[in-house]
Scaffold this motif. Structure first.
Motif, mmCIF file in Angstrom:
data_model
loop_
_atom_site.group_PDB
_atom_site.id
_atom_site.type_symbol
_atom_site.label_atom_id
_atom_site.label_comp_id
_atom_site.label_asym_id
_atom_site.label_seq_id
_atom_site.Cartn_x
_atom_site.Cartn_y
_atom_site.Cartn_z
ATOM 1 N N ALA A 9 0.832 -1.207 0.000
ATOM 2 C CA ALA A 9 0.000 0.000 0.000
ATOM 3 C C ALA A 9 0.862 1.250 0.000
ATOM 4 O O ALA A 9 0.556 2.233 -0.685
ATOM 5 C CB ALA A 9 -0.928 -0.005 1.218
ATOM 6 N N ALA A 10 1.968 1.211 0.755
ATOM 7 C CA ALA A 10 2.880 2.355 0.788
ATOM 8 C C ALA A 10 3.541 2.551 -0.576
ATOM 9 O O ALA A 10 3.721 3.684 -1.037
ATOM 10 C CB ALA A 10 3.942 2.154 1.869
ATOM 11 N N SER A 11 3.892 1.427 -1.231
ATOM 12 C CA SER A 11 4.473 1.513 -2.568
ATOM 13 C C SER A 11 3.491 2.146 -3.538
ATOM 14 O O SER A 11 3.864 2.984 -4.364
ATOM 15 C CB SER A 11 4.862 0.115 -3.077
ATOM 16 N N ARG A 12 2.227 1.754 -3.420
ATOM 17 C CA ARG A 12 1.218 2.319 -4.311
ATOM 18 C C ARG A 12 1.122 3.829 -4.151
ATOM 19 O O ARG A 12 1.040 4.556 -5.138
ATOM 20 C CB ARG A 12 -0.146 1.685 -4.011
ATOM 21 N N GLU A 13 1.161 4.302 -2.922
ATOM 22 C CA GLU A 13 1.062 5.743 -2.683
ATOM 23 C C GLU A 13 2.272 6.480 -3.243
ATOM 24 O O GLU A 13 2.142 7.566 -3.822
ATOM 25 C CB GLU A 13 0.919 6.020 -1.177
ATOM 26 N N ARG A 14 3.445 5.915 -3.076
ATOM 27 C CA ARG A 14 4.650 6.572 -3.603
ATOM 28 C C ARG A 14 4.642 6.584 -5.130
ATOM 29 O O ARG A 14 5.022 7.576 -5.750
ATOM 30 C CB ARG A 14 5.906 5.865 -3.079
ATOM 31 N N ILE A 15 4.218 5.471 -5.733
ATOM 32 C CA ILE A 15 4.176 5.403 -7.194
ATOM 33 C C ILE A 15 3.133 6.372 -7.737
ATOM 34 O O ILE A 15 3.354 7.052 -8.743
ATOM 35 C CB ILE A 15 3.868 3.964 -7.654
ATOM 36 N N ALA A 16 1.979 6.443 -7.073
ATOM 37 C CA ALA A 16 0.884 7.306 -7.532
ATOM 38 C C ALA A 16 1.297 8.765 -7.596
ATOM 39 O O ALA A 16 0.743 9.545 -8.376
ATOM 40 C CB ALA A 16 -0.332 7.143 -6.629
ATOM 41 N N LEU A 26 -3.117 1.803 -11.949
ATOM 42 C CA LEU A 26 -1.916 1.509 -11.171
ATOM 43 C C LEU A 26 -2.192 0.413 -10.154
ATOM 44 O O LEU A 26 -1.414 -0.538 -10.017
ATOM 45 C CB LEU A 26 -1.425 2.777 -10.458
ATOM 46 N N GLU A 27 -3.287 0.532 -9.439
ATOM 47 C CA GLU A 27 -3.602 -0.456 -8.397
ATOM 48 C C GLU A 27 -3.767 -1.855 -8.977
ATOM 49 O O GLU A 27 -3.242 -2.834 -8.437
ATOM 50 C CB GLU A 27 -4.881 -0.042 -7.663
ATOM 51 N N ILE A 56 6.646 1.746 -11.374
ATOM 52 C CA ILE A 56 6.687 0.538 -10.540
ATOM 53 C C ILE A 56 8.109 -0.003 -10.439
ATOM 54 O O ILE A 56 8.588 -0.327 -9.346
ATOM 55 C CB ILE A 56 5.743 -0.542 -11.101
ATOM 56 N N THR A 57 8.805 -0.125 -11.578
ATOM 57 C CA THR A 57 10.163 -0.676 -11.542
ATOM 58 C C THR A 57 11.127 0.257 -10.805
ATOM 59 O O THR A 57 12.057 -0.213 -10.130
ATOM 60 C CB THR A 57 10.681 -0.943 -12.970
ATOM 61 N N ALA A 58 10.907 1.560 -10.924
ATOM 62 C CA ALA A 58 11.753 2.497 -10.168
ATOM 63 C C ALA A 58 11.528 2.330 -8.672
ATOM 64 O O ALA A 58 12.483 2.366 -7.878
ATOM 65 C CB ALA A 58 11.451 3.934 -10.597
ATOM 66 N N GLU A 59 10.290 2.139 -8.275
ATOM 67 C CA GLU A 59 9.972 1.938 -6.859
ATOM 68 C C GLU A 59 10.587 0.642 -6.346
ATOM 69 O O GLU A 59 11.096 0.588 -5.232
ATOM 70 C CB GLU A 59 8.449 1.915 -6.683
ATOM 71 N N TRP A 60 10.557 -0.401 -7.164
ATOM 72 C CA TRP A 60 11.105 -1.700 -6.750
ATOM 73 C C TRP A 60 12.614 -1.796 -6.946
ATOM 74 O O TRP A 60 13.239 -2.739 -6.469
ATOM 75 C CB TRP A 60 10.426 -2.826 -7.536
#
Length: 305
Positions: A9-16, A26-27, A56-60
């Motif tokens: 959920a935190a990743s989703r917020e940062r990516i958004a 995105l979700e 997404i790949t940048a976040e991961w």
């Protein structure tokens, strides 16, 4: 909520934070890849598919390995090949194998992103089946390559373009999740154009609204098979700003403003719209009709406020 659920959920917020108006897409994409699934994003160009995957790949912290699907994408280009010069000197060996994008993505745990997926030959697409099903691939004279856990196959295709495309086999369809990604609404597209162009002031705001409106109109015109994406509105705004400077325009109320918008449309949109083969018209005529609808037949729609 478990720790992993909170992290996702935190990743989703940062990516958004890097996207405009794509929360649902995105979700759903994030849920699919987090579940370890491969997915095809089906939608016209310019609908933020690449932007979602890049975020997404940048976040991961993993690579996004890009491949363009076309008739020249052979299995050897996708998997890799042995260096011919070294083969002549040393014979075949794992050391002289040059990795293709599929093997690169598997080894590094990246997303293999194949754009225009249905333009690649069927035998090339079938090369992906084992990699998607078993998360491994056996390459002659190299051995078995086991994919890192974050490896995914992500495909994109344009549902409105059937020229030169391949009908995907049942086996390929069966191994891919699917998400339809359509154009965003006018408000979101205006926000995107404002972000990408930096246009401000009364002239900039009016130009953004007009550029988005005429670009969206290309998608509804009866003689157009496929209209322009938001990229057309971005370029229309940028070209329009430069024309305004060249022609000394300082306000949208200037009588020279509508002609400047039309000229910007010709430059930014005429190459981006695909007129139906059966229609006896040209992109320029279509754009003239759209411009007249906006500025002559319905001037209140183009007026400020």
């Amino acid at each position: 909520m478990t720790t992993s659920e909170r992290d996702l959920a935190a990743s989703r917020e940062r990516i958004a934070a890097h996207l405009v108006g794509r929360e649902r897409e995105l979700e759903l994409t994030l849920a699919a890849v987090a579940a370890g699934r491969d997915i095809v994003l089906e939608g016209p160009p310019g609908t933020s598919k690449t932007t979602i995957l890049t975020a997404i790949t940048a976040e991961w912290g993993i690579p996004l390995v890009f491949v363009e699907g076309n008739a020249d994408l052979t299995p050897a280009k996708l998997v890799g090949h042995h260096n011919p010069a070294r083969v002549l000197r040393e014979d075949y060996s794992a050391e002289n194998f040059v990795e293709g994008p599929l093997v690169e993505a598997m080894r590094t745990g990246g997303f293999l992103y194949i754009e225009e997926f249905n333009r690649a030959p069927e035998d090339t697409l079938n090369t992906l089946l084992t990699a998607m099903a078993d998360r491994s691939l056996t390459v002659p004279r190299v051995g078995r390559i086991v994919a890192e856990p974050t490896f995914r196959v992500i495909a994109s295709m344009n549902p409105y373009d059937n020229v030169g495309t391949t009908r995907l086999s049942t086996s390929v369809h069966d191994r891919l999740n699917r998400l339809a990604v359509d154009y965003q609404d006018a408000e979101a597209e205006e926000r995107i154009v404002a972000l990408r162009t930096g246009a401000t002031g009364s002239l900039g705001r009016r130009l953004i609204a007009d550029a988005v409106a005429v670009t969206r109109a290309t998608r509804r015109h009866p003689d157009v098979r496929q209209g322009s994406s938001v990229r057309g509105a971005i370029d229309c705004t940028l070209v329009g700003l430069q024309l305004a400077e060249l022609r000394g325009l300082v306000a949208p109320e200037d009588e020279a403003y509508p002609p400047a918008v039309f000229d910007a449309m010709l430059v930014a949109l005429s190459g981006r719209i695909h007129v139906d083969e059966a229609a006896e018209t040209t992109p320029e005529r279509v754009l003239r009709e759209i411009w007249e609808d906006r500025f002559i037949l319905e001037p209140h729609a183009a007026a400020p406020g």
